[in-house]
Design an enzyme around this catalytic site. Sequence first.
Site, PDB file in Angstrom:
ATOM      1  N   ARG A   1      -9.133  13.036  -2.175  1.00  0.00           N
ATOM      2  CA  ARG A   1      -9.546  11.737  -1.618  1.00  0.00           C
ATOM      3  C   ARG A   1     -10.722  11.159  -2.403  1.00  0.00           C
ATOM      4  O   ARG A   1     -11.844  11.652  -2.333  1.00  0.00           O
ATOM      5  CB  ARG A   1      -9.939  11.923  -0.140  1.00  0.00           C
ATOM      6  CG  ARG A   1     -10.401  10.656   0.534  1.00  0.00           C
ATOM      7  CD  ARG A   1      -9.297   9.616   0.684  1.00  0.00           C
ATOM      8  NE  ARG A   1      -8.217  10.110   1.537  1.00  0.00           N
ATOM      9  CZ  ARG A   1      -6.987   9.572   1.568  1.00  0.00           C
ATOM     10  NH1 ARG A   1      -6.682   8.547   0.791  1.00  0.00           N
ATOM     11  NH2 ARG A   1      -6.067  10.085   2.358  1.00  0.00           N
TER      12      ARG A   1
ATOM     13  N   ARG B   1       0.298  12.438  -8.806  1.00  0.00           N
ATOM     14  CA  ARG B   1      -1.125  12.673  -8.506  1.00  0.00           C
ATOM     15  C   ARG B   1      -1.389  14.091  -8.000  1.00  0.00           C
ATOM     16  O   ARG B   1      -2.543  14.499  -7.914  1.00  0.00           O
ATOM     17  CB  ARG B   1      -1.680  11.617  -7.539  1.00  0.00           C
ATOM     18  CG  ARG B   1      -1.036  11.580  -6.183  1.00  0.00           C
ATOM     19  CD  ARG B   1      -1.702  10.538  -5.293  1.00  0.00           C
ATOM     20  NE  ARG B   1      -0.975  10.383  -4.040  1.00  0.00           N
ATOM     21  CZ  ARG B   1      -1.510   9.929  -2.935  1.00  0.00           C
ATOM     22  NH1 ARG B   1      -2.772   9.570  -2.892  1.00  0.00           N
ATOM     23  NH2 ARG B   1      -0.774   9.792  -1.841  1.00  0.00           N
TER      24      ARG B   1
ATOM     25  N   HIS C   1      -5.586   3.743  -8.765  1.00  0.00           N
ATOM     26  CA  HIS C   1      -6.047   3.548  -7.380  1.00  0.00           C
ATOM     27  C   HIS C   1      -7.554   3.828  -7.284  1.00  0.00           C
ATOM     28  O   HIS C   1      -7.979   4.811  -6.667  1.00  0.00           O
ATOM     29  CB  HIS C   1      -5.238   4.525  -6.513  1.00  0.00           C
ATOM     30  CG  HIS C   1      -5.341   4.379  -5.045  1.00  0.00           C
ATOM     31  ND1 HIS C   1      -6.536   4.257  -4.372  1.00  0.00           N
ATOM     32  CD2 HIS C   1      -4.378   4.387  -4.095  1.00  0.00           C
ATOM     33  CE1 HIS C   1      -6.290   4.192  -3.074  1.00  0.00           C
ATOM     34  NE2 HIS C   1      -4.989   4.270  -2.879  1.00  0.00           N
TER      35      HIS C   1
ATOM     36  N   ASP D   1      -5.922  -3.957   3.926  1.00  0.00           N
ATOM     37  CA  ASP D   1      -4.892  -3.313   3.096  1.00  0.00           C
ATOM     38  C   ASP D   1      -3.971  -4.425   2.581  1.00  0.00           C
ATOM     39  O   ASP D   1      -3.045  -4.851   3.271  1.00  0.00           O
ATOM     40  CB  ASP D   1      -4.124  -2.281   3.939  1.00  0.00           C
ATOM     41  CG  ASP D   1      -3.271  -1.353   3.074  1.00  0.00           C
ATOM     42  OD1 ASP D   1      -3.138  -1.616   1.857  1.00  0.00           O
ATOM     43  OD2 ASP D   1      -2.732  -0.369   3.618  1.00  0.00           O
TER      44      ASP D   1
ATOM     45  N   GLU E   1      -7.484  -1.730  -6.651  1.00  0.00           N
ATOM     46  CA  GLU E   1      -6.519  -0.980  -7.446  1.00  0.00           C
ATOM     47  C   GLU E   1      -5.780  -1.922  -8.400  1.00  0.00           C
ATOM     48  O   GLU E   1      -5.362  -2.999  -8.004  1.00  0.00           O
ATOM     49  CB  GLU E   1      -5.549  -0.267  -6.492  1.00  0.00           C
ATOM     50  CG  GLU E   1      -6.292   0.556  -5.446  1.00  0.00           C
ATOM     51  CD  GLU E   1      -5.449   0.906  -4.230  1.00  0.00           C
ATOM     52  OE1 GLU E   1      -4.246   1.142  -4.393  1.00  0.00           O
ATOM     53  OE2 GLU E   1      -5.991   0.934  -3.111  1.00  0.00           O
TER      54      GLU E   1
END
Length: 320
Positions: free
Chosen positions: A88, A118, A188, A232, A291
């Site tokens: 994270r 990832r 990101h 978002d 991002e």
Amino acid sequence: MPDQQKLATLNEQFAIEGQLQFNATGDLIVADITNQHATASIALQGAQVLSWAAKRAAKGSAERGADEQQPLIWLSDEATFIAGKTIRGGIPVCWPWFGAHPDREGYPDNRPAHGFVRAVVWDVTETSTTAAGQTNIVFRLPQTQVPPALWSHNTELELHVSVGATLELNLITRNHGSETVTISQALHSYFAVSDINNVAVKGLEGCQFIDALDDWQRKVEITPICIDAEIDRIYQNTKPVCSLEDKGWQRRINIETNNSRSTVVWNPWIDKSARLGDMGEGGYLNMLCIETGNIAEDRVSIAAGAEHCLSVCYRIAQYD
Ligand SMILES: O=P(O)(O)OC[C@H]1O[C@H](O)[C@H](O)[C@@H](O)[C@@H]1O
């Protein structure tokens, strides 16, 4: 603990004395970089940048350190360094899809969000320095880490990272197959901020965005973005520069992109942070994701034999 033999081999092949060394962090191997401009660390898992901070200007110099060494990149206090588990914070690479898999219908839930690269270990293929004092490192996704059930195309993926007075990332997708391949993707980046209440994102005014928190409705941005709740959004057809203004740290981060048409702005705020479980106490107050990518209508088609390079350069500037 990572494989000690592998760590030793990496250091023999790719370490640069006084600039780049491979070390263990939890289960993972991390490339630690320091040079005259900045320090940085990058995990081989996911080729994920974990940190970058500019160095202070020399003592006695009239020039003020560009950002007084506040970190550029946010990493959660509760980030874990466990093989196969996403980390994270930092700059995860989302590829070959962003978000949920585009063909959700009919698939069991084994298609990881943001693709599969990832959480797997990348190879290091090259390290170098430049006359200007930058340190460069190239990562390549090994073919053995591509699950055929998730991705059957003959592609090659590399991430080139340059650590200098700026932080630059180039994500290169090469299509070695005989058919066009379509991907969505993102770098990101989680930015560190003094306090989420002190920041504004500029440069997305006039763009259409998809609001993931309002039934994926299409809306148009009118003003610079200030954040006081969960956000978002996938901005589409964005310009090659936007910025994160931070009044508390009196700095501006310029985000300069190439071959990127989408920009995601994300902060999970309180409830989603609790659901995610690894944001750390009050973590959402000190981060904002902006991002760089190509998502939804902006996804990219790469013809047989062609390649695509998604680039971003983060530059710290004075707040004005
Ligand atoms: O929890 P993750 O899979 O790392 O995703 C973290 C976030 O990534 C992006 O910013 C998406 O737009 C969000 O919807 C998502 O929650």
